[in-house]
Write a protein that holds these residues in place. Sequence first.
Motif, short mmCIF file in Angstrom:
data_model
loop_
_atom_site.label_atom_id
_atom_site.label_comp_id
_atom_site.label_asym_id
_atom_site.label_seq_id
_atom_site.Cartn_x
_atom_site.Cartn_y
_atom_site.Cartn_z
N VAL A 119 1.76 -33.05 -48.71
CA VAL A 119 2.28 -34.15 -47.89
C VAL A 119 2.32 -35.41 -48.74
O VAL A 119 1.34 -35.75 -49.40
CB VAL A 119 1.40 -34.40 -46.65
CG1 VAL A 119 2.03 -35.49 -45.78
CG2 VAL A 119 1.22 -33.12 -45.84
N GLU A 133 -1.55 -39.94 -40.15
CA GLU A 133 -2.86 -39.32 -40.32
C GLU A 133 -2.89 -37.92 -39.70
O GLU A 133 -3.45 -36.98 -40.28
CB GLU A 133 -3.94 -40.20 -39.68
CG GLU A 133 -4.19 -41.51 -40.42
CD GLU A 133 -5.13 -42.43 -39.67
OE1 GLU A 133 -5.49 -42.10 -38.52
OE2 GLU A 133 -5.51 -43.48 -40.23
N HIS A 146 -0.96 -35.52 -42.00
CA HIS A 146 -1.77 -35.12 -43.16
C HIS A 146 -2.83 -34.10 -42.75
O HIS A 146 -3.01 -33.06 -43.40
CB HIS A 146 -2.45 -36.34 -43.79
CG HIS A 146 -1.55 -37.16 -44.68
ND1 HIS A 146 -1.37 -36.86 -46.01
CD2 HIS A 146 -0.78 -38.24 -44.41
CE1 HIS A 146 -0.54 -37.75 -46.54
NE2 HIS A 146 -0.17 -38.59 -45.59
#
Length: 236
Positions: A121, A105, A108
């Motif tokens: 990504v 996370e 990203h």
Amino acid sequence: VAQIRGRKAVTLAVLALITSEDDAVAYASHVARGALSPFTAQNGAAEGDYTAAATHVQLKVTFQGPLGNKTFNAEKYAIIAKYVQVAMRLIEAPTNLVDTTTFAEIIHKMGAAVGNGTVTVSEIAGEDLREQGYGGVYGVGKAAEFPPRLVTLHYRPAQKTAASKKIGLVGKGMVYDAGGLSVKTPTPFMCGMKRDMGGAGAVFGGFLAAVALRSHHEITATLCLADNAIGPRAFR
């Protein structure tokens, strides 16, 4: 000396003899590492600590004196220092906060923010790794609570030059390595294994720095994320 988030903020002065631009990069990196305060998750500070540069230490590095006819770009070294600290924060964060899912996370989020449209990504996770033939990272991480992941960042510069190259980087992202069924013993061998994702942290920080500096090179960074845990599905 000032107080920031209940801690002392210290201004550091560094006198450096610079004979090349490589020296300047090295000094910026070392000062960034030395100025970083320890990771903390207190008072909701976790996300700020492992996704941002240090806020506890106010640091200003001034390079004086020309190198031949070359002028130093202070902003460049500030960017390098910032992402050295980002890498350190991720490496120092405990695995209960930076597992494979959380790390992905962060990748990203920061990749998109820094890339501003130049970074894509992609990732392959869990059983998809096995089905697509990525047995290594899948086998090591399949016993963990959070699935293994292969995350790839791709930076395409807005402008290329005749000297532009395609560069590939790969980082090992073992967020914790208990050893699986081959448990690391005696106890000290397991201590510090949260840092076994240091390769991925360093590659990610370096990738972000290159993107923030708007490198003319096309760069791909692949981060292999897994948690080598103990369990009935552990690698044999």
